[in-house]
Design an enzyme around this catalytic site. Sequence first.
Site, short mmCIF file in Angstrom:
data_model
loop_
_atom_site.label_atom_id
_atom_site.label_comp_id
_atom_site.label_asym_id
_atom_site.label_seq_id
_atom_site.Cartn_x
_atom_site.Cartn_y
_atom_site.Cartn_z
N GLU A 112 -6.42 -8.04 -0.23
CA GLU A 112 -6.92 -8.04 1.15
C GLU A 112 -8.41 -7.77 1.06
OE1 GLU A 112 -4.92 -5.25 3.73
OE2 GLU A 112 -2.95 -5.78 2.97
N GLU A 141 0.80 -1.23 0.00
CA GLU A 141 0.00 0.00 0.00
C GLU A 141 0.84 1.28 0.00
OE1 GLU A 141 -2.94 -0.11 3.13
OE2 GLU A 141 -4.24 -1.42 1.95
C1 GLA Z 1 -4.11 -2.36 5.11
C2 GLA Z 1 -2.78 -3.04 5.13
C3 GLA Z 1 -2.73 -4.25 6.00
C4 GLA Z 1 -3.46 -4.03 7.28
C5 GLA Z 1 -4.87 -3.59 6.99
C6 GLA Z 1 -5.67 -3.34 8.24
O1 GLA Z 1 -4.94 -2.71 4.11
O2 GLA Z 1 -2.30 -3.36 3.86
O3 GLA Z 1 -1.38 -4.52 6.28
O4 GLA Z 1 -2.79 -3.08 8.01
O5 GLA Z 1 -4.84 -2.39 6.27
O6 GLA Z 1 -5.33 -2.14 8.86
#
Ligand code: GLA
Length: 650
Positions: A305, A141
């Site tokens: 995710e 991210e």
């Molecule tokens: C993001 C991150 C994860 C985790 C989630 C939840 O999407 O990529 O590593 O931290 O948020 O906070």
Amino acid sequence: MIFGACYYPEHWDRGEWKHHAELMREAGFNTVRTGDFAWGCIEKEEGVFEFSYLDDAIEVLAAEGIRVILCTPTAAPPKWLVNQYDILQRDRYGRRKNWGARREACANSAAYRERSVIIAEEMAKHYAHNENVIAWQIDNEFGCHDSTHCYCENCRKAFSKWLERKYGTIERLNQTWGTVFWSLQYESFEDVILPVYNSCEPENAHGWSHNPSLDLEYRRFASDSWAEYQKLQIDAVRKYTDKPVTHNFMGHFADIDYYNLAKDLDFVAWDNYPDNQWGSSEYEYVSMAHEIMRGVKNRNFIVAEQQSGPCGWDMFGAAPEPGQLRLWTHQALAHGGEGMIYFRFKPLHYGMEQYWYGVLDHDGIPRRRYYEIQKTGQELEKLEPYIAGAKNHYDALIVRSYDNIWAHQIKQHARKFNYQELLYSYYRANADLNINTAVSMGNYADYKVVYMPAYNVVHPEEMEKITEYVRNGGTLVTTFRSGTRDTFNNLFTTTLPCAFAELAGIEVEEFAALRKPVAVDGIVSSKAEIWCDMIKPVTAKVLSIYSDGYFRNKAAVTVNIYGKGRVYYIGCDLEREALGRLVCHISERCGIKMTEMPSGVEVVRRNNCMILMNHNDCEVRVGLKGKSLISNQHFNGKLEAYGVEWILAE
Ligand code: GLA
Ligand code: ZN
């Protein structure tokens, strides 16, 4: 199909791995995404690499038929790295972003780049021939926690070089940016500042306190910096392996130009949390996020995710109700997803994300969410032929450009105006009519109608392409503020709407950012609350007029025949219902098929099948019938709460 969860072996005792892997297999999982944030485990001290724990975990998983997407861990630099080198970002007040969470490093720090490349290379070298590693993810991210923009010395120096490459001479930069205003002339590129805190700082620090050309160029530079940083790691990984490489994007997030970031990647992956601590999204907003992600490369993506439980950092969002995890999964696949990875398999009892629940609970006992996901996996197997490589047929395109997002952030136009919300309102109007709508750039000829709301920064090539599209018979819908700025973020001095004037066949005589609502009548009746352009038709036909105050009888909405096509110009903001009616009218004229559905029911058309999704928490009946690809039975039109059907229409 990739179906799995994010799983972090370093968080659990080795003795638990096998049991976890068995539970994953029973859930139907075949993939684990891991490695993100494991820098501190893999390189405990500079230059000393230790892969044995990961090797063992990968083996345990593989024994249960689960393979791995391996992430480089560079979003979480370990303490030794920050002790040794100054890699930390500075904010616009010159404050250091201290270590203690994640994503605090600067993309232009030479040490961060160097150490990132080294660990990416070591990992790639080590796992190059491991057949259980099926793909790579670079970092995690980019841009999250507001980390795109750094104001450190490294960035300042890199920015001046970036500008020198673009402008050649400082005179040209001074001339283009109009630095003569307020005596902001620079003597050299080295002299150019970053848009840091200054005497005109607004309440919202991302606003207008600098020369607009400087501000836009800086945002482009910062975005490029991350693409460049990512490319260094991609090159490092590709030295050793030709497995596909991705990064996990963030949907609507807009600080980094995703078209550019994705250029060097094989496919796009993204992280989808419809309801967490920070808010809950309308279903059309989630669909649009999927479409933005598909539109980045105009290719299918995977979800890296996917929310699988109630989640937040210190507070929870809503707990997914029975059926919602299944629904969200199908929603992603309907909009171009072809892989699904839930975050995370098991929640962790320590660390920042104690409250980020996953497929399991803290006690590791499978319950409702686990079983729902397991069942979803089973039905996805039947749908496989309709998922992998499948393409939706799109009728409409919403053009989404990062330059435009940034320029609108720099100059907001009117208090209640928000460009991304405007784009969303057009997407939602289409989605509510169940029109398959892409969100992307370019390739206009593929669509029956192209929406370019408030497209204010105009690139000459884009303008040529859209003109060509309309000339050849396409339909363009554009609005107030379109066509008003050049690529340096300066205003045009021709008559409004400048770059769009000829296409739209109008002149905008006057405009107003509104303090009080103005009524609109005609093909749509509405109330404008944010903005009014008073339109003088030149070759265009009037569709709606204002009926209030000194705006009375001035044109508000027009349509113009241009070449073989037509151009709608919407001079004001419209209420949701009115916008829906206008989009319906335009779509009818374009021969677009619309499907009427009860509110909250989404339909996506894909070749020979229809994907029906009920986002309501109650049962609904729909008029469509056909054969269910899930149950293999006749679908009688009944969709349960959060129900989903894939049907072959009769
Ligand atoms: C993001 C991150 C994860 C985790 C989630 C939840 O999407 O990529 O590593 O931290 O948020 O906070
Ligand atoms: Zn920096």
